[in-house]
Structures are given as structure tokens and as C-alpha cells.
Design an enzyme around this catalytic site. Structure first.
Site, PDB file in Angstrom:
ATOM      1  N   CYS A   1       0.797  -1.230   0.000  1.00  0.00           N
ATOM      2  CA  CYS A   1       0.000   0.000   0.000  1.00  0.00           C
ATOM      3  C   CYS A   1       0.825   1.273   0.000  1.00  0.00           C
ATOM      4  CB  CYS A   1      -0.955  -0.016   1.187  1.00  0.00           C
ATOM      5  SG  CYS A   1      -2.036  -1.476   1.172  1.00  0.00           S
TER       6      CYS A   1
ATOM      7  N   HIS B   1      -3.748   6.495   1.023  1.00  0.00           N
ATOM      8  CA  HIS B   1      -4.109   5.124   0.673  1.00  0.00           C
ATOM      9  C   HIS B   1      -5.520   4.846   1.142  1.00  0.00           C
ATOM     10  CE1 HIS B   1      -4.361   0.863   0.426  1.00  0.00           C
ATOM     11  NE2 HIS B   1      -4.256   0.684   1.736  1.00  0.00           N
TER      12      HIS B   1
ATOM     13  N   ASN C   1     -10.256  -1.667  -0.848  1.00  0.00           N
ATOM     14  CA  ASN C   1      -8.836  -1.345  -0.650  1.00  0.00           C
ATOM     15  C   ASN C   1      -8.043  -2.010  -1.779  1.00  0.00           C
ATOM     16  OD1 ASN C   1      -6.101  -1.511   0.106  1.00  0.00           O
ATOM     17  ND2 ASN C   1      -6.560  -1.758   2.272  1.00  0.00           N
TER      18      ASN C   1
END
Length: 340
Positions: free
Chosen positions: A120, A252, A282
Site C-alpha cells: 500500500c 491510501h 482497498n
């Protein structure tokens, strides 16, 4: 943390690709399961996730993104000097995705191509590395490709992760630009966090076992609140910006509650804070460029925008960049569900 900068290099285009399958988090299963998922959705803001089909990989999605990007940028294959593919889900342990992509795109054998294993935080780290390299290369055009098919890395009944992660890949055009604004980076690592977000199976220590992603959500939350605000604050200070100088902050896209807590801690307004994971989940290293395409394509295609971009996660690893983007040539999200 390390503060560093790169001059005379800029992002000039972004194309992201979403796979066609959409999975709703609140489905028609048992009432108790629906109640549990409703609580998760209320906390994370993730109502649905994009899921790659069995034959789709980060490489295949990345090829679609790169072909569209190269066409929109009107680049010739021989002009591209570098391909960096940031992924934790390559097609094979070896060879890497980048070298295969170089061949599939018909790029010159002079092209430098390699993979980076980051999650990430990978977009910010990849941007830093590619920008540094492009600054020193005679041919000043490069492709940064970021993304994963994380949904292939866990059982679908593992709700701790299956309700959160989605699949996407982004391709970013980076090139020398003598008039571009300085990019300022803040980068950090704490390997003590390795046990809390890990895929322990399928590697050298546990070969031959199916991958199974493990995440301790509370530890992720604590790490994020501890490290990310100071990274962003340090980056802004090094850039010479105050909060009011920032048009948008794109972190993120992990979950909505976390981003709102970070925004409050940093003193950002709701208008500055970009939240866009609700229908995609995500998406690991693709989440920041995907968010730019989903939420900010109009201003990015019109003129100059001051951005703070911050990625954080597995490792622990985190990175922030403050930069001004000036009228991108393309900022697009390709939704493969619309092409069916």
C-alpha cells in the site's frame, strides 16, 4: 524518516483498470451475516469490491492500462526507457511482471524493466524511484505500473480481509519536464510490523501451501495513526506548504473511518480529503492513482493542482509526496464491466 526530493520530472498521465466483477459486501446470506457485514460497511465505508476473475492477473490488467496510456500519451515504444511494476501478486515468482510487460508492449530491448515488492505504500515509493531514475536517463519517458489481485490471496469466507480488499491496476506516465515543480518525499520503514499484515504461506519458509493473507486490523490502525500524520507534516514542511496550500490530500484508501481520523488529526477540511474506496475496496498500491481517476480527473485535466499523496501499510512501510500536477494529458479509469 527520510526527506528527499526530485526535480524536473512530472506525472503526465494516469490510466487505471477495474475488473468487471463487483461483489457487494451486504449480500443475501443469513441475517446474522448481513448484520455483521452492515457493521463492517458502516465502519469501513466499503460497500462493494472489484474482484479479478480467475484468469485475470495484475499483469493482464496492467497491460490493458499501459496500452491505453501509451495511446493517449501518443508515445512511441522506442521512447520509453523504463518500466517499473510494483506488485505483491506477480504472475510467477520469476520472471517478474515488468520484463513480461516490456515484451508484450513491444518495447525496445534497451528498456530497463524490473519489479518492486511493495503493497500500500508502493505507489509513493515507485514514484520516488522512477522519478529519480528518469532524471538521469537520456530517454525521459517511463511507465510506473502499480497494483495487485489481492482477492486471489485469501479464502472468501475470511471476512477479516474479504470485506476490505479489491483488485485494480494503474499505469502512470512519468517523464522529464524542465518546468515541473519539485516533488518532495517523506519515506519510512518499521519492520517490527511484519507479523501483523502478512502472507505467511507459499514463500520459501512454507512452500507449496496456498496463500492466505492475515491482517491484525487494530495493529494496522494504531500504526497508521502513529506514523502517517508525522510523515505528512514533515513532507509539507519540507515543501514549504501549509495546509491551506493543499488542494487535495489523497491517502491510501484503506477505510473511511481511518481516513477521517487522519484528516481530523492533520486539520484537513472535508473538501481537501479524498475518499473513494466505497465501490472498489482497498486496492493496495493502486488505490492512490485510482482515487485520482475516480475523484479528481476533472481538475487534473484542467490545470495545476497541489496534492499530498500518502501510502502506508505492509511492512510497516509508509511514504508521502507533496507535488503540483499540471494539466495531465489523460486521467482515466477503465471499467471492464462497461466493456462487457
Amino acid at each position: 524518516m527520510t526527506i528527499t526530493s526530485v526535480n524536473k520530472v512530472s506525472i503526465t498521465g494516469i490510466v487505471s483498470v477495474l475488473p468487471e466483477i463487483s461483489c457487494e459486501n451486504i449480500d443475501e446470506s443469513s441475517s446474522s451475516a448481513r448484520e455483521e457485514m452492515a457493521r463492517i460497511v458502516a465502519s469501513t465505508g466499503i460497500r462493494a469490491r472489484r474482484v479479478a476473475s480467475a484468469d485475470q492477473t495484475a499483469l493482464s490488467l496492467g497491460k490493458v492500462a499501459c496500452e491505453s496510456l501509451i495511446d493517449a500519451m501518443d508515445w512511441k515504444p522506442e521512447e520509453i526507457s523504463l518500466v517499473v511494476f510494483v506488485t505483491q501478486t506477480p504472475d510467477y515468482p520469476l520472471p517478474g511482471n515488468a520484463v513480461q510487460l516490456q515484451h508484450q508492449l513491444g518495447l525496445s530491448k534497451d528498456t530497463i524493466a524490473y519489479d518492486v515488492n511493495l503493497g500500500c505504500s508502493g505507489f509513493v515509493y515507485g514514484l520516488w524511484q522512477v522519478a529519480q531514475l528518469v532524471a538521469g536517463l537520456s530517454k525521459g519517458k517511463a511507465l510506473l505500473v502499480v497494483g495487485d489481485t489481492t482477492t486471489h490471496q485469501y479464502r472468501q469466507d475470511n471476512r477479516a480481509v474479504s470485506s476490505l480488499f479489491g483488485d485494480a491496476v494503474s499505469a502512470i506516465a512519468i517523464e522529464k519536464c524542465m518546468e515541473s515543480d519539485e516533488m518532495v518525499f517523506s519515506l519510512g520503514t518499521d519492520g517490527a510490523g511484519a507479523p501483523y499484515l502478512i502472507q505467511p504461506k507459499g514463500g520459501a519458509l512454507c512452500p507449496g501451501e496456498s496463500p492466505e493473507l492475515f491482517m491484525d486490523g487494530m495493529q494496522v490502525f494504531v500504526f497508521t495513526l502513529r506514523e502517517v500524520p508525522s510523515s505528512i507534516t514533515a513532507c509539507l514542511a519540507a515543501k514549504g506548504w501549509q495546509n491551506a496550500d493543499v488542494d487535495y490530500c489523497v491517502m491510501h484508501q484503506a477505510n473511511e473511518m481511518m481516513l477521517k481520523r487522519l484528516g481530523d488529526k492533520l486539520g484537513l477540511t472535508h473538501e481537501q480529503l479524498v475518499i473513494s474506496m466505497g465501490e472498489v475496496g482497498n486496492t493496495s498500491s493502486a488505490s492512490i492513482p485510482l482515487a485520482l481517476g475516480l475523484s479528481l480527473s476533472e481538475p487534473l485535466l484542467k490545470g495545476s493542482v497541489n496534492l499530498v499523496l500518502s501510502g502506508f501499510g505492509v511492512g510497516w512501510s509508509w511514504g508521502t509526496v507533496a507535488l503540483t500536477l499540471t494539466k495531465l494529458k489523460v486521467c482515466q479509469v477503465i471499467d471492464l464491466s462497461l466493456a462487457q
